[in-house]
Design a protein around this motif. Structure first.
Motif, PDB file in Angstrom:
ATOM      1  N   HIS A  53      10.962  13.175  13.957  1.00 24.15           N
ATOM      2  CA  HIS A  53      10.506  13.448  15.337  1.00 24.15           C
ATOM      3  C   HIS A  53      11.708  13.927  16.153  1.00 24.15           C
ATOM      4  O   HIS A  53      12.568  13.130  16.526  1.00 24.15           O
ATOM      5  CB  HIS A  53       9.896  12.177  15.956  1.00 24.15           C
ATOM      6  CG  HIS A  53       9.371  12.359  17.348  1.00 24.15           C
ATOM      7  ND1 HIS A  53       8.078  12.032  17.711  1.00 24.15           N
ATOM      8  CD2 HIS A  53       9.952  12.818  18.475  1.00 24.15           C
ATOM      9  CE1 HIS A  53       7.901  12.288  18.985  1.00 24.15           C
ATOM     10  NE2 HIS A  53       9.035  12.759  19.485  1.00 24.15           N
ATOM     11  N   HIS A  55      13.188  17.361  18.976  1.00 23.40           N
ATOM     12  CA  HIS A  55      12.854  18.485  19.860  1.00 23.40           C
ATOM     13  C   HIS A  55      13.981  19.497  19.718  1.00 23.40           C
ATOM     14  O   HIS A  55      15.053  19.321  20.301  1.00 23.40           O
ATOM     15  CB  HIS A  55      12.694  17.995  21.294  1.00 23.40           C
ATOM     16  CG  HIS A  55      11.658  16.909  21.408  1.00 23.40           C
ATOM     17  ND1 HIS A  55      10.317  17.189  21.520  1.00 23.40           N
ATOM     18  CD2 HIS A  55      11.755  15.567  21.362  1.00 23.40           C
ATOM     19  CE1 HIS A  55       9.631  16.054  21.561  1.00 23.40           C
ATOM     20  NE2 HIS A  55      10.487  15.047  21.460  1.00 23.40           N
ATOM     21  N   HIS A 276       6.419   6.969  18.277  1.00 24.25           N
ATOM     22  CA  HIS A 276       7.146   5.962  19.057  1.00 24.25           C
ATOM     23  C   HIS A 276       6.654   4.530  18.808  1.00 24.25           C
ATOM     24  O   HIS A 276       7.371   3.728  18.270  1.00 24.25           O
ATOM     25  CB  HIS A 276       7.134   6.261  20.575  1.00 24.25           C
ATOM     26  CG  HIS A 276       7.450   7.674  20.915  1.00 24.25           C
ATOM     27  ND1 HIS A 276       8.626   8.277  20.534  1.00 24.25           N
ATOM     28  CD2 HIS A 276       6.744   8.634  21.578  1.00 24.25           C
ATOM     29  CE1 HIS A 276       8.627   9.541  20.948  1.00 24.25           C
ATOM     30  NE2 HIS A 276       7.499   9.783  21.576  1.00 24.25           N
ATOM     31  N   ASP A 339      14.242  11.286  17.825  1.00 23.82           N
ATOM     32  CA  ASP A 339      13.750  11.859  19.083  1.00 23.82           C
ATOM     33  C   ASP A 339      14.845  12.649  19.801  1.00 23.82           C
ATOM     34  O   ASP A 339      14.841  12.732  21.025  1.00 23.82           O
ATOM     35  CB  ASP A 339      13.189  10.764  20.014  1.00 23.82           C
ATOM     36  CG  ASP A 339      12.206  11.319  21.046  1.00 23.82           C
ATOM     37  OD1 ASP A 339      11.821  12.501  20.928  1.00 23.82           O
ATOM     38  OD2 ASP A 339      11.837  10.573  21.971  1.00 23.82           O
TER      39      ASP A 339
HETATM   40 ZN   LIG Z   1       9.774  13.112  21.428  1.00 22.82          ZN
END
Ligand SMILES: [Zn+2]
Length: 439
Positions: A53, A55, A276, A339
């Motif tokens: 996960h 970005h 999450h 993340d």
């Molecule tokens: Zn995220």
């Protein structure tokens, strides 16, 4: 290529012939004429790490953005100082990230104007959900009359006016491969087909070496003030009917409870994911197990934000935060991720956090959720499409490997990215440390 004298995680030693796939694993494999040989010298050879996960564009942009949150920036004075010292980047703007209210409260345009009156400035909240712009910035994007300069990330109507930034995917790629990462899953909401294509194109031309997988389009971010069980159920049913698994982002207990109820009503797809699961109440554990959805967690937030949790969240709820051991005990399929850039991009730091659960100040958050180093590592070795299922060093598996400088026991004791001696993607060395022995 041939990797000689590898130690696998189970302690066995082997030579590994690797191309696009792992071709051969055995003892005393002889190098073919002209074949490249890497001597692992007894070090551990693992499947390459997959960060489940991330970005990507934000992470690339973060490499040359100013960090204006804890621990580096903790007070209003430090914020003002950091912003004053920052010059604009090539696009004429100052881009700052990682802000949290503990620094200087609720930011708005007036507060920012007092610190940076002339240069266009935009600051992203640590959650990623919000930007705060000063007046110069608002003027540049045609929003001079905006009341407070607080703009939601999910609203494309203002962000379209931002200057196009050349994000440094190559630098990000270098960072990730140096930590043994051979694949990532981009979980960015609302990625367009063009965004995805441009990232894949960067991968194909070698600018970004790790393999890229996308969570889009079957994913959803929830908001506590707009939780709608019926709407979520319909959305999940529609996705499943179209053959698409879903990935639902659950940051609060309420979001998790509603998601579980919706998945129950809609039925589940074997590849459904819950992102999450930052707060997991006890009575949801059996439900999560029954659903079979894979939980993709980020224990690095225990290390990075744990002190804030201690300060802001009632003690009675601490045991619900970023749970791992109890989910695994309940046989919930799980994987780890960072993340990035909202969490630190180092998967080894995330593993250490999962094992030790130590905050920046040295406190331990909910030690009953600690897992072993071996388990933490395995949770970064899952299949990109099925994060809860591990990859192995066996013929036919992808030729994506991570070579460590130490045998398994020492590597597991340290869980440190500095141990990565070489990273191999599709049979090609994409990173080698200076100490990496090569023949
Ligand atoms: Zn995220």
């Amino acid at each position: 290529m041939l990797i000689r004298r590898a130690t696998l995680l189970d302690g066995t030693t082997a030579d590994i012939r690797v191309g696009v796939l792992i071709d051969e694993v055995g003892d005393g494999l002889a190098a073919a004429p002209g074949e490249r040989v890497l001597d692992a010298a007894g070090g551990t050879v693992l499947p390459g790490l997959h960060d489940h996960h991330v970005h990507l564009r934000s992470a690339a942009a973060a490499l040359d953005s100013l960090l204006v949150g804890p621990p580096g920036v903790g007070t209003k004075e430090q914020l003002a100082q950091a912003l004053c010292q920052a010059g604009p980047s090539s696009d004429g703007w100052i881009r700052a990230i990682g802000y949290h209210e503990s620094v200087a409260g609720r930011l708005d345009r007036d507060l920012l104007d007092a610190m940076v009156p002339v240069i266009p400035l935009r600051i992203q909240h640590r959650s990623g959900a919000l930007w705060i712009l000063n007046s110069a910035a608002l003027g540049r994007i045609g929003l001079a009359g905006h009341p407070d300069g607080r703009l939601h990330s999910a609203d494309p109507s203002w962000s379209a006016g931002l200057p196009r930034r050349e994000t440094n995917l190559a630098r990000l790629s270098g960072r990730l491969t140096s930590m043994g990462v051979t694949g990532v899953t981009d979980a960015t909401p609302d990625l367009s087909a063009a965004d995805m294509e441009s990232l894949q194109e960067a991968h194909r031309r070698g600018e970004f070496r790790p393999r890229i997988r996308f969570l889009a389009p079957g994913k959803k971010i929830l908001h506590d003030d707009r939780l709608d069980l019926d709407a979520l159920t319909v959305w999940i049913s529609d996705c499943h009917r179209a053959g698409r698994p879903v990935a639902v982002h659950c940051v609060t207990a309420a979001q998790l409870v509603v998601t579980i109820a919706a998945l129950r009503a809609a039925g589940s797809h074997p590849l459904d994911r819950i992102e999450h699961a930052a707060v997991v109440p006890d009575d949801t554990l059996t439900d999560l197990c029954d659903l079979g959805a894979t939980v993709v967690s980020q224990p690095n937030f225990v290390a990075e934000r744990g002190d804030q949790y201690f300060a802001e969240i009632p003690a009675a709820e601490h045991h619900q935060l970023w749970r791992i051991a109890s989910l695994l005990n309940a046989t919930v399929p799980m994987a780890l991720s960072t993340d990035m850039p909202f969490g630190r991009d180092d998967p080894w730091a995330a593993m250490r956090a999962a094992v030790r659960r130590i905050t920046a100040s040295g406190a331990v958050l909910n030690s009953t959720e600690c897992i072993s180093a071996r388990t933490a590592l395995a949770m970064f070795l899952g299949r990109p499409d099925r994060p809860g299922r591990g990859r192995t060093i066996t013929p036919g598996q992808p030729g994506d490997l991570c070579v460590l400088s130490q045998p398994p026991a020492a590597a597991l004791a340290q869980l440190d990215s500095a141990l990565v001696a070489a990273t191999i993607i599709g049979g090609e060395i994409v990173y080698a440390s200076r100490e990496c022995p090569r023949a």
